[in-house]
Design an enzyme around this catalytic site. Structure first.
Site, short mmCIF file in Angstrom:
data_model
loop_
_atom_site.label_atom_id
_atom_site.label_comp_id
_atom_site.label_asym_id
_atom_site.label_seq_id
_atom_site.Cartn_x
_atom_site.Cartn_y
_atom_site.Cartn_z
N HIS A 13 -44.21 104.02 95.25
CA HIS A 13 -44.99 103.59 94.08
C HIS A 13 -46.34 104.28 94.15
CE1 HIS A 13 -46.30 100.29 91.12
NE2 HIS A 13 -47.32 101.13 91.23
N LYS A 99 -39.73 101.91 84.40
CA LYS A 99 -40.79 100.96 84.73
C LYS A 99 -41.01 99.96 83.60
CE LYS A 99 -44.13 99.23 87.16
NZ LYS A 99 -45.20 99.99 87.85
N HIS A 174 -45.39 96.06 94.20
CA HIS A 174 -46.69 95.58 94.72
C HIS A 174 -46.80 94.05 94.71
CE1 HIS A 174 -47.46 95.56 90.43
NE2 HIS A 174 -47.75 96.85 90.37
#
Length: 343
Positions: A13, A99, A174
Site C-alpha cells: 500500500h 480500491k 491500514h
C-alpha cells in the site's frame, strides 16, 4: 550489533503521486522494496486500465538505472465502474487490485463510491476475475466521531459485504483498531489486512505533544494506545492475514502546515527500520520476514522475491527535510534517528 537477513520486502500500500513528485517517491521506495501496490487516487483518479498503463510507464521512467522495481497497479472504483472495466483490467495483466474509497473519506476521494450497492455487479466481476478489493475502511459521516469511523464501517458495511461476496478477496487496508484486528482474525482466509509503521509506532497523543503536530496527521487517524498495542500484537504474531502496507502518503510542507492540512505521512525512507524496531522490541525479529516479504505476496498470489537484504541494528539519522519536486517534504522521524538500516 544484530543483523537480520530477509527476502527483499514489498510494500502492499503506497502513494507515489505523479509528475515531478515521482523523482522523490519512486527512488525512495525502490531503494527498499521490490514491488509496491500503487494507490490510484491521483488528482485525476486512475479509473481505467489504459490510464493505469500510462501511469505505470511514468513510474518506470523514474526508477533508478539498474533497479528492478515493479509497480503493481490498481483501479479507483467509482459508481460508474462496470464489470466490463474489471474484465479489461484482468486482461491487461497489470492490474492487481481495485480500491474502494467511500466518497469524501480521505485525500482525493471525491470521486469515490457513494453507496456500495451501486457497484455490486462490479464486485461480483472482481470475484470472478480474482481481482482483490482494497478498502479504505471508514465512513464519511459527520455524525460519527472520527475515532469511531473504522469500527462503524466494520459493523455497518464490511460485515455485510463479506457475507454477500464470500469468494471476493479483500484487503482491509491500514487498519487502526483492535476491532479491525478481531474482524480480520475471525473472517475467512479471503480477508487480510495491511498495517502501517506509523500506526504501530505511535498513538494519537503524538499529534498533540506540546501543540498540534500536523506531520502526524493521517487517515485513518492515529488511535488510543489500546488499539496500537492490538496492532503490534497482530503484526508480530506470524498470522499471515496481516502484512506490510506503509500507506506512505507524501504532501509538501505547505499543504501539511496550513489552516486545513492534508492527511498523510511520508514514511518510505524509514518504514522498514521502524517495522524492524517494533518487531525487535517484541522479541519477534524472526517473524519480520513473513510480515514484510512473504504474506502479502502469498495473499496476492505472487511469487516471493528472489533477492535478499540485510538489516543491521545501527543508528541512522533521518534528514529534517527532503526535496519534493520544486517543494519540500518532511519525512517520518525527521531530525531524529532510526535504529536499523540496510547494509
Amino acid at each position: 550489533m544484530r543483523e537480520l537477513k530477509i527476502i527483499q520486502p514489498d510494500d502492499w500500500h503506497c502513494h507515489l503521486r505523479d509528475g515531478a513528485y515521482l523523482s522523490r517517491t519512486v527512488p525512495d521506495s525502490a531503494a527498499i522494496f521490490k514491488r509496491v501496490i500503487v494507490m490510484p487516487n491521483l488528482t485525476t483518479p486512475i479509473t481505467h486500465p489504459s490510464a493505469a498503463k500510462k501511469y505505470r510507464e511514468r513510474i518506470l521512467n523514474a526508477v533508478p538505472e539498474g533497479n528492478d522495481f515493479e509497480p503493481l497497479m490498481t483501479l479507483y472504483l467509482t459508481d460508474e465502474t462496470t464489470p466490463h472495466v474489471i474484465a479489461e483490467a484482468k486482461a491487461s495483466g497489470i492490474i492487481h487490485g481495485a480500491k474502494l474509497y467511500p466518497q469524501g473519506v480521505t485525500t482525493h476521494s471525491e470521486a469515490g463510491v457513494t453507496k456500495l450497492e451501486k457497484i455490486y455487479p462490479t464486485l461480483e466481476a472482481m470475484s470472478e476475475h480474482h481481482i482483490p478489493l482494497l478498502i479504505h475502511g471508514e465512513v464519511n459521516d459527520p455524525a460519527v466521531d472520527i475515532f469511531d469511523r473504522e469500527k462503524y464501517f466494520i459493523d455497518k458495511i464490511l460485515t455485510q459485504l463479506v457475507k454477500n461476496f464470500p469468494s471476493l478477496k479483500i484487503v482491509f487496508e491500514h487498519i487502526t483498531t483492535k476491532d479491525a484486528v478481531l474482524f480480520v482474525e475471525e473472517s475467512s482466509k479471503n480477508v487480510a489486512a495491511t498495517i502501517t509503521p506509523h500506526h504501530l509506532y505511535y498513538q494519537r497523543n503524538a499529534m498533540f505533544m506540546g501543540g498540534i503536530r500536523p506531520h502526524y496527521y493521517c487517515l485513518p487517524v492515529l488511535k488510543r494506545q489500546e488499539h496500537q498495542l492490538a496492532l503490534i500484537a497482530a503484526a508480530t504474531s506470524g498470522n499471515p492475514k496481516f502484512f506490510i502496507g506503509t500507506d506512505s502518503a507524501p504532501h509538501a510542507v505547505t499543504r501539511k502546515e496550513s489552516s486545513c492540512g492534508c492527511a498523510g505521512i511520508y514514511n518510505s525512507p524509514t518504514a522498514l527500520a521502524l517495522y524492524a524496531e517494533i518487531f525487535a522490541t517484541q522479541n519477534k525479529l524472526h517473524k519480520l520476514e513473513g510480515f514484510t516479504s512473504l504474506y502479502g505476496a502469498d495473499f496476492y498470489g505472487l511469487a516471493h522475491n528472489q533477492k535478499t537484504i540485510t538489516l543491521r541494528e545501527i543508528s541512522k539519522n533521518v534528514p529534517e527535510t527532503l526535496s519534493f519536486g520544486d517543494e519540500t517534504i518532511i519525512p517520518l522521524k525527521a531530525g531524529q534517528s532510526v535504529k536499523w538500516d540496510i547494509i
